[in-house]
Design a protein around this motif. Structure first.
Motif, PDB file in Angstrom:
ATOM      1  N   ILE A 174       0.857  -1.198   0.000  1.00  0.00           N
ATOM      2  CA  ILE A 174       0.000   0.000   0.000  1.00  0.00           C
ATOM      3  C   ILE A 174       0.894   1.249   0.000  1.00  0.00           C
ATOM      4  O   ILE A 174       2.075   1.198   0.350  1.00  0.00           O
ATOM      5  N   ARG A 175       0.329   2.368  -0.374  1.00  0.00           N
ATOM      6  CA  ARG A 175       1.131   3.591  -0.443  1.00  0.00           C
ATOM      7  C   ARG A 175       1.379   4.146   0.961  1.00  0.00           C
ATOM      8  O   ARG A 175       0.531   4.021   1.854  1.00  0.00           O
ATOM      9  N   SER A 176       2.542   4.731   1.148  1.00  0.00           N
ATOM     10  CA  SER A 176       2.888   5.330   2.436  1.00  0.00           C
ATOM     11  C   SER A 176       1.985   6.519   2.726  1.00  0.00           C
ATOM     12  O   SER A 176       1.506   7.197   1.807  1.00  0.00           O
ATOM     13  N   TYR A 177       1.773   6.771   4.011  1.00  0.00           N
ATOM     14  CA  TYR A 177       0.946   7.911   4.423  1.00  0.00           C
ATOM     15  C   TYR A 177       1.871   9.107   4.604  1.00  0.00           C
ATOM     16  O   TYR A 177       2.395   9.358   5.685  1.00  0.00           O
ATOM     17  N   SER A 194      -5.264   0.953   0.957  1.00  0.00           N
ATOM     18  CA  SER A 194      -4.529   2.145   1.404  1.00  0.00           C
ATOM     19  C   SER A 194      -5.471   3.136   2.073  1.00  0.00           C
ATOM     20  O   SER A 194      -5.199   3.635   3.177  1.00  0.00           O
ATOM     21  N   GLN A 195      -6.590   3.406   1.429  1.00  0.00           N
ATOM     22  CA  GLN A 195      -7.556   4.343   1.988  1.00  0.00           C
ATOM     23  C   GLN A 195      -8.120   3.819   3.306  1.00  0.00           C
ATOM     24  O   GLN A 195      -8.285   4.570   4.278  1.00  0.00           O
ATOM     25  N   GLY A 196      -8.413   2.517   3.356  1.00  0.00           N
ATOM     26  CA  GLY A 196      -8.976   1.941   4.570  1.00  0.00           C
ATOM     27  C   GLY A 196      -8.017   1.965   5.738  1.00  0.00           C
ATOM     28  O   GLY A 196      -8.404   2.302   6.869  1.00  0.00           O
ATOM     29  N   SER A 206      -8.020   4.184   9.633  1.00  0.00           N
ATOM     30  CA  SER A 206      -8.306   3.272  10.751  1.00  0.00           C
ATOM     31  C   SER A 206      -7.322   3.501  11.892  1.00  0.00           C
ATOM     32  O   SER A 206      -6.159   3.836  11.676  1.00  0.00           O
ATOM     33  N   LYS A 207      -7.805   3.285  13.109  1.00  0.00           N
ATOM     34  CA  LYS A 207      -6.954   3.428  14.296  1.00  0.00           C
ATOM     35  C   LYS A 207      -6.060   2.206  14.480  1.00  0.00           C
ATOM     36  O   LYS A 207      -4.865   2.336  14.778  1.00  0.00           O
ATOM     37  N   PHE A 208      -6.619   1.013  14.337  1.00  0.00           N
ATOM     38  CA  PHE A 208      -5.891  -0.235  14.542  1.00  0.00           C
ATOM     39  C   PHE A 208      -6.075  -1.127  13.326  1.00  0.00           C
ATOM     40  O   PHE A 208      -7.158  -1.177  12.736  1.00  0.00           O
ATOM     41  N   CYS A 209      -5.001  -1.863  12.973  1.00  0.00           N
ATOM     42  CA  CYS A 209      -5.047  -2.768  11.831  1.00  0.00           C
ATOM     43  C   CYS A 209      -4.637  -4.164  12.271  1.00  0.00           C
ATOM     44  O   CYS A 209      -3.586  -4.348  12.895  1.00  0.00           O
ATOM     45  N   LEU A 210      -5.470  -5.145  11.943  1.00  0.00           N
ATOM     46  CA  LEU A 210      -5.218  -6.524  12.338  1.00  0.00           C
ATOM     47  C   LEU A 210      -4.141  -7.162  11.466  1.00  0.00           C
ATOM     48  O   LEU A 210      -4.159  -7.035  10.241  1.00  0.00           O
ATOM     49  N   PHE A 239       3.482  -4.651   7.671  1.00  0.00           N
ATOM     50  CA  PHE A 239       4.296  -3.553   7.153  1.00  0.00           C
ATOM     51  C   PHE A 239       3.450  -2.545   6.383  1.00  0.00           C
ATOM     52  O   PHE A 239       3.798  -1.363   6.323  1.00  0.00           O
ATOM     53  N   ASP A 240       2.337  -2.999   5.834  1.00  0.00           N
ATOM     54  CA  ASP A 240       1.347  -2.057   5.301  1.00  0.00           C
ATOM     55  C   ASP A 240       0.785  -1.192   6.418  1.00  0.00           C
ATOM     56  O   ASP A 240       0.580   0.016   6.252  1.00  0.00           O
ATOM     57  N   ALA A 241       0.517  -1.804   7.571  1.00  0.00           N
ATOM     58  CA  ALA A 241      -0.015  -1.056   8.708  1.00  0.00           C
ATOM     59  C   ALA A 241       0.990  -0.022   9.206  1.00  0.00           C
ATOM     60  O   ALA A 241       0.631   1.124   9.518  1.00  0.00           O
ATOM     61  N   ILE A 242       2.260  -0.409   9.286  1.00  0.00           N
ATOM     62  CA  ILE A 242       3.295   0.533   9.736  1.00  0.00           C
ATOM     63  C   ILE A 242       3.383   1.711   8.782  1.00  0.00           C
ATOM     64  O   ILE A 242       3.471   2.867   9.213  1.00  0.00           O
TER      65      ILE A 242
END
Length: 505
Positions: free
Chosen positions: A294-297, A355-357, A361-365, A378-381
């Protein structure tokens, strides 16, 4: 007149004296260990003494760990992230510099030499030829001053570490290309700390593991056979039985046919899910991150209130092996109003939607699937979405120098699948606690970033440093094995060949 004692009374006195001495010695031992442990405790979530670059450590150290407090959550829940004891930090306050940041351990830029790596000049069919690159002239390598071959996109990218590490070694020899300096290529194998095998094994598996109708074996299997024959014939391999070699097998199915015969080498892997411990283990091998898809924020100015989704998961739900928890959690969470738990893939702009989701989101499983790890962590990070890790057997990159509990929530699988347990845990984490973890994610995200040219403190440099930390133990083992080699039957100081893998470590 001296008092006389019977033999039996003398025995009692001796036993009492020995008991007193034992208790006294035990007390001294426990007291000494108390002072050792007390003096070596650290509140930082990265072991700065093991990281060689002062610029990098100063950036990471600017987060003040003393602000992390224990919340009113039961300690038996398996959540390591929010159980940080603040009392010890107050007893050992960190010194601050004039700018108010935490003062990190001082290092001389030249105090640690780069890892010296000898890389085989394998034919291009093992590396960039798999990217449809054609060699020019006699060189098996692309000219990085003109054009760098591109790696295929999509899910291929997540296991592309072989590409980035090879590029970094090639760039270390080219003037004018920026260099981070954790590793350098040398042309004499006798000068090298390790021997690097530039086989793009994950790409080979992804593209060429299927057998065509006109073939008896897949191209991937044929390449493994050729590689095995080449390596075992080299003097570098024979010298130490391959123990100083570095082999990349990041995709869990890569090197599937040859890994058993190459077991003495240092493997760079995503996890140990499909390896027996006598082939790969945390003592011998290196765990490397996936490349996030996913794209970086970039320029993330979000906060707790602006991320409307409490808990996010999108991906394959029905998995085999240890991935049963995904299905259980799907049925527990699918109807919760502030939870997104859906099937997803890369098709139909799946990466863009993920990426948008994750960004909202606050927490990612991050739940175990077919293997203990996945790219989702690593997408979550990269999304600054606090990871919730439900994978009991997961091994994490650089965990010897990085404390993941400062920016991840860990939950045991047996707890996570209990009704209401996970949601109650997540909802108990307050805004201030989440904000601290979100800030930590922004501080560490570069540690998991792959790029060319590589930069100080990115994933490529962190992997090289992780390999370097394996070298002392490898040398110790080799030196011990050489104790009697001068007077044995080996030729030219070679170690005896071991026919089958044993408990090397």
């Amino acid at each position: 007149m001296a008092e006389k004692h019977s033999p039996s009374s003398l025995g009692i006195i001796c036993r009492k004296s020995m008991l007193c001495f034992f208790l006294f010695a035990s007390s001294l031992f426990m007291l000494s260990w108390y002072f050792v442990l007390h003096s070596t405790s650290s509140s930082g979530f990265i072991d700065l003494s093991l990281l060689p670059r002062p610029k990098f450590t100063s950036v990471i150290g600017n987060g003040n760990s003393s602000s992390w407090n224990r919340k009113d959550v039961e300690p038996s829940i398996g959540n390591r992230a929010i159980l940080v004891d603040n009392e010890e930090q107050e007893e050992n306050p960190q010194k601050k510099d004039d700018l108010g940041g935490v003062k990190c351990s001082s290092f001389d830029n030249n105090s640690r030499q780069p890892l010296k790596i000898f890389m085989y000049d394998l034919p291009s069919e093992f590396h960039f030829g798999l990217l449809d690159w054609k060699p020019q002239g006699d060189s098996v390598w692309p000219d990085l001053r003109t054009k760098v071959p591109e790696y295929p996109g999509g899910l291929n990218l997540q296991h592309s570490i072989e590409y980035w590490l090879t590029l970094d070694l090639l760039a270390s020899e080219v003037p004018g290309i920026p260099k981070a300096g954790s590793a350098v290529r040398v042309q004499n194998s006798s000068e090298a700390d390790v021997i690097f095998v530039p086989f793009f094994s994950s790409l080979s598996y992804n593209r060429y593991s299927k057998v065509n109708p006109q073939q008896n074996k897949s191209k991937d299997k044929l390449l493994q056979e050729k590689l095995l024959k080449f390596l075992t014939s080299q003097k570098e391999w024979k010298r130490y039985g391959g123990r100083d070699h570095v082999i990349l097998a990041h995709h869990p199915n890569s090197m599937l046919d040859s890994r058993v015969k190459l077991w003495p080498a240092i493997f760079i892997l995503a996890d140990f899910g499909r390896y027996p411990p006598n082939i790969a283990n945390v003592g011998k091998d290196v765990i490397a991150p996936y490349k996030h898809v996913i794209r970086s924020y970039v320029n993330d100015s979000s906060d707790f209130d602006s991320r409307p989704t409490l808990l996010y998961f999108q991906g394959a739900i029905y998995r085999k092996d240890g991935g049963f928890a995904r299905q259980e959690l799907f049925y527990l969470l699918k109807d919760e109003k502030d939870v997104h738990f859906q099937f997803g893939s890369v098709q139909k702009d799946g990466v863009g939607k993920a990426s948008q989701g994750m960004h909202s989101s606050k927490f990612c499983l991050n739940i175990a699937g077919d293997t203990p790890s996945s790219n989702r962590l690593f997408d979550a990070i990269a999304s600054h979405c606090v990871p919730v890790i439900i994978s009991d057997d997961i091994e994490l990159p650089y965990e010897d120098v990085l404390d993941y509990s400062q920016f991840c929530i860990f939950v045991r699988t047996s707890d996570a699948v209990r009704e209401k347990f996970l949601l109650n845990l997540i909802r108990s984490i307050e805004k201030d606690e989440w904000t601290r973890m979100w800030q930590r994610l922004k501080e560490v995200e570069n540690l998991f970033e792959f790029q060319y040219p590589s930069r100080e403190g990115d994933a490529v440099q962190m992997i090289w440093q992780a390999v370097a930390r394996k070298v002392p133990a490898m040398r110790l083992k080799l030196n011990k094995l050489r104790r009697f080699s001068r007077f044995g039957t080996q030729k030219d100081g070679e170690l005896r060949k071991i026919p089958s893998p044993g408990n090397f470590w």
